[in-house]
Design an enzyme around this catalytic site. Structure first.
Site: not given
Length: 300
Positions: A92, A96, A106, A109-110, A145, A175, A259-260
Site C-alpha cells: 500500500s 502527500h 494512493h 495491490v493485494r 487516467h 457525509h 493490525g499495526r
C-alpha cells in the site's frame, strides 16, 4: 492451483522496492526509512519518508498477515468466507507532497487467500490507484487516467471503464456529499485468471501507478505557491483524513483485524487544518477541483 506463500512474499516485496526507487529519485532531501515489524498477525516492512523537500510524507508498506477468522470488512463480496482462516498480502502506498500544486496519491495491490473448512484454497485480488489533487490541472488528470487505462488494457478492453466507475463510487463521502478526488481505478474480488496472469496484472497495475504519478510530481514539485494555496491544501487534506477514517475498507479492515496501527494510519497527512466553514476557492485550479469533487467526469 495452490498459491505458494514464499513466492508471493518475494513478488510483493519486489514491487515495494521498485515503487520506492521511483519516488526516491524525485526527492532531494529525505530518504525512505525501513521499519521491519512482526505481530501476532504476521509481519511486514513499512518504508516511510517524512519531512522531505518534495514529499511532506510518503509511505510504501508491505504487509503479510493471517488469522483464523476473516473479518467482515475483507469479505463484503464473499460473505461465505467470513470467519474462515485467511492470509492477506500486499503493498500500500500513500504520498502527500509538500507543494500544494502536486496532488496526493494512493495505490494498493493485494491478494487474499482463504482456506475453507475442507482445506481448499480460494484467492482473489484487490487494489488500484487514485489521485487527490488540491489544485486541479486537466492535463495532469488526463495523463493519470490515460496511464490507468493503459495499465489494465492488455487484460480486457472494458476493464478501465469498469474500474473507473468502481473508483468513482468507492471514493464517495456520503457525509460530505462529495468525492475524495478525481478517482482512478479500483478493483476487488478479482479472480478471473490463473495465478500467472493474475500476478502479471498486479505488476502492470503497480507499474502503471508510477507511470501515472511520477511525471506529475516531477512537473509540479518546484512550482511556486502562495500562503493561500498552502492553506487551501491543509484544508482539503481534512477530506482525505475523513474518508480514510470513516469510509475506507482497508483502514477499517486493518483496525478490525487489530493490525499495526501506526502502519495502518501511515495514510494520514502530517498536517491538516479543519475549518468550521469551508474555505472558498480563490483561483481557477481550486475552483476546478471543487467542481470535480462534486461531479466526477471522464478524462479520456
Amino acid at each position: 492451483m495452490t498459491v505458494r506463500i514464499n513466492d508471493l512474499e518475494s513478488f510483493f516485496r519486489n514491487i515495494q522496492k521498485t515503487i520506492i526507487a521511483v519516488f526516491q529519485a524525485e526527492e532531494t532531501k529525505g530518504e525512505f526509512v525501513a521499519d521491519n515489524w512482526t505481530s501476532h498477525l504476521g509481519q511486514g516492512t513499512s518504508c516511510v519518508l517524512r519531512d522531505g523537500e518534495v514529499y511532506e510524507s510518503a509511505g510504501v508498506n508491505f504487509s503479510m498477515v493471517s488469522g483464523d477468522k476473516l473479518p467482515a470488512a475483507a469479505s463484503a463480496k464473499r460473505p461465505q468466507f467470513t470467519g474462515m482462516s485467511y492470509q492477506a498480502m500486499g503493498v500500500s502506498v500513500v504520498v502527500h507532497p509538500r507543494n500544494p500544486h502536486a496532488p496526493t496519491s494512493h495505490a494498493n495491490v493485494r491478494m487474499f487467500i482463504v482456506t475453507d473448512n475442507d482445506g481448499q484454497q480460494h484467492w482473489w485480488l484487490g487494489g488500484g490507484f487514485d489521485l487527490t489533487p488540491i489544485h486541479l490541472y486537466a492535463d495532469d488528470a488526463r495523463h493519470f487516467h490515460t496511464a490507468a487505462r493503459d495499465a489494465v488494457a492488455p487484460f480486457g478492453d472494458d476493464l478501465y471503464e469498469k474500474f473507473k466507475q468502481d473508483a468513482d463510487e468507492y471514493f464517495y463521502m456520503p457525509h460530505r456529499e462529495e468525492y475524495r478526488g478525481i478517482g482512478g481505478i479500483i478493483y476487488d474480488d478479482l479472480n478471473e485468471w490463473d495465478i500467472e496472469k493474475s500476478l502479471n496484472f498486479i505488476e502492470s497495475v503497480a507499474k502503471g501507478y508510477t507511470q501515472a504519478y511520477a511525471p506529475i510530481i516531477a512537473k509540479r514539485k518546484n512550482q511556486p505557491y502562495t500562503e493561500q494555496e498552502r492553506e487551501f491544501q491543509l484544508f482539503r487534506r481534512t477530506r482525505y483524513v475523513e474518508f480514510n477514517l470513516i469510509v475506507d475498507r482497508g483502514t477499517i479492515f486493518g483496525l478490525q483485524s487489530k493490525g499495526r496501527t501506526k502502519s495502518i494510519l501511515m495514510s494520514m497527512p502530517p498536517l491538516a487544518s479543519w475549518h468550521y466553514d469551508d474555505l472558498e476557492p480563490q483561483n481557477d485550479a481550486q475552483k476546478a477541483l471543487v467542481k470535480v469533487v462534486n461531479e466526477p467526469q471522464s478524462w479520456l
